[in-house]
Enzyme design. Structure first.
Site, PDB file in Angstrom:
ATOM      1  CB  CYS A 221      -0.923   0.003   1.219  1.00  0.00           C
ATOM      2  SG  CYS A 221      -1.928   1.504   1.358  1.00  0.00           S
ATOM      3  CB  CYS A 224      -0.568   2.372   4.119  1.00  0.00           C
ATOM      4  SG  CYS A 224      -2.263   1.919   3.723  1.00  0.00           S
ATOM      5  CG  ASP A 225       3.277   1.065   4.557  1.00  0.00           C
ATOM      6  OD1 ASP A 225       3.022   1.477   5.702  1.00  0.00           O
ATOM      7  OD2 ASP A 225       2.898  -0.043   4.140  1.00  0.00           O
TER       8      ASP A 225
END
Length: 412
Positions: A221, A224-225
């Protein structure tokens, strides 16, 4: 989600830290991550609040309170997420909380049915953690995944749909002349119809070292990261829309993003390909297969690749790697109630009904779906119309049975 000041203290190798980071990301909760192996002040803080202990993750919230090595349920309770339904019986229970599920729920609720939606992670599905949606009708300038998810959630709430998040469904079946949906915490909710719309998850490569470095250099992701790699070079594995679009997103933080494509060309849409190929921050390596990951101290250091034409192996040293190589259906909990094809997708008729009457499936978990957001929402609407006919038939049968029973009990 509102702005927060959550701080998560942990390490890259800690499995519970990875789980907590994933949970917060799925809930679209903003947080700061402090690696206590690299940040001595962070390590000293953890020891201070634990009277010398170093249990991780240690999560500090806006109000100054903290949780040490919390479960997802404890995190959900702290964040005020609704994880238990108000009733025991519903007209329709929808398993999954993405655009397919929420669209179907909106349609059914507008028809006056009581609807419960149960989502194992964050409401909005994969669309909610996508950086930007550019191909959904009605948004000429595009829309962020988070905004799109929030809009459809609010619309469902306006029509009285009950929403549960952070609650995993482990089984769907038949019980006492009705269907039931059982959650991981042991609750069993009954209904007249159920819709399985659990979507799919990104496939893993299945190569040596992948499992060892998930969350510690290997990710699935970018939204997300990606921000954790600000100022560093990363690589993306894949050639489809997800891979190319997430690579473009990563250029916001990273000076260079290398796309590793197994084939001789990118399979994404022309718009996405043109954008990637014209970006000075993106390099594409074709005919490149990733065959392994290596590292030390619980951290990814090297990506081993092989040229699919020459067989030559090469080692790359990106700071992080993001994998987008296809989707696997989230269908295993339902294999006893619905027929699956060889790939695990749920088989349905044209009315979206599975092999069990009253159990329906739609969206990315269904065999033959297009894996596109706009069609996912369309399938939700179409499934809801079929479910409406099923519920009307169920209501008519119930009323007929009641009338027959009343007549039989009337003295002659």
């Amino acid at each position: 989600m509102p702005d927060t000041n959550i701080k998560l203290y942990g390490t890259d190798w800690c499995s519970d830290c990875k789980r907590s980071k994933k949970f917060l990301g799925e809930q679209r909760i903003r947080y700061d991550y402090i690696n206590i192996e690299e940040n001595k002040e962070g390590q000293a803080f953890v020891q201070k609040v634990q009277n010398g202990g170093l249990t991780i993750p240690t999560i500090v919230f806006d109000d100054g309170s903290l949780l040490i090595e919390p479960t997802n349920a404890e995190l959900a309770a702290k964040l005020g997420l609704n994880t238990k339904a108000q009733c025991e019986f519903y007209d329709l229970i929808v398993v999954g909380g993405g655009p397919t599920s929420l669209t179907a729920a909106i349609y059914a609720a507008r028809d006056g049915y009581d609807v419960l939606v149960i989502e194992r992670s964050g409401l909005g599905g994969q669309a909610g953690i996508t950086e930007r949606l550019d191909n959904y009708p009605g948004f000429p300038e595009g829309v962020t995944g988070a905004e799109f998810a929030q809009r459809i959630i609010e619309q469902a709430q306006r029509f009285g749909v009950e929403l549960l998040s952070a609650q995993n469904v482990v089984r769907v079946g038949n019980d006492l002349d009705a269907h039931f949906v059982e959650t991981e915490d042991g609750h069993k909710y009954r209904c007249n119809a159920a819709l399985i719309a659990t979507g799919s998850t990104y496939k893993r490569l299945g190569v040596p070292g992948e499992e060892d470095f998930i969350g510690a250099g290997v990710h699935f992701c970018a939204t997300c990261d990606g921000p954790f790699y600000r100022g560093r070079e990363v690589a993306v594995i894949g050639s489809g829309n997800s891979a190319v679009e997430e690579a473009a997103f990563l250029t916001r933080f990273c000076p260079k993003v290398t796309i590793l494509a197994r084939g001789p060309q990118l399979s994404a849409s022309k718009v996405a390909v043109d954008k990637a190929m014209s970006s000075p921050n993106i390099e594409v390596r074709f005919n490149t297969q990733v065959v392994g990951f290596k590292g030390s101290n619980h951290r990814l250091e090297t990506v081993v690749t092989k040229n699919t034409q020459t067989g030559e192996t090469t080692e790359l040293q990106p700071a992080g790697i993001f994998v987008f190589v296809g989707l696997s259906p989230n269908s295993q909990p339902f294999r006893d109630i619905a027929r699956l094809d060889a790939q695990g997708f749920i088989m349905t008729g044209i009315d979206f009904q599975t092999s069990t009457e009253g159990i329906f499936a739609a969206g990315d978990v269904r065999m033959g779906s297009t894996k596109q957001l706009v069609s996912a929402a369309g399938e939700g609407a179409a499934a809801a119309l079929s479910i409406r006919e099923h519920l009307r038939g169920h209501d008519a049968h119930t009323m007929e049975s009641a009338l027959v029973g009343s007549s039989a009990s009337t003295p002659q």
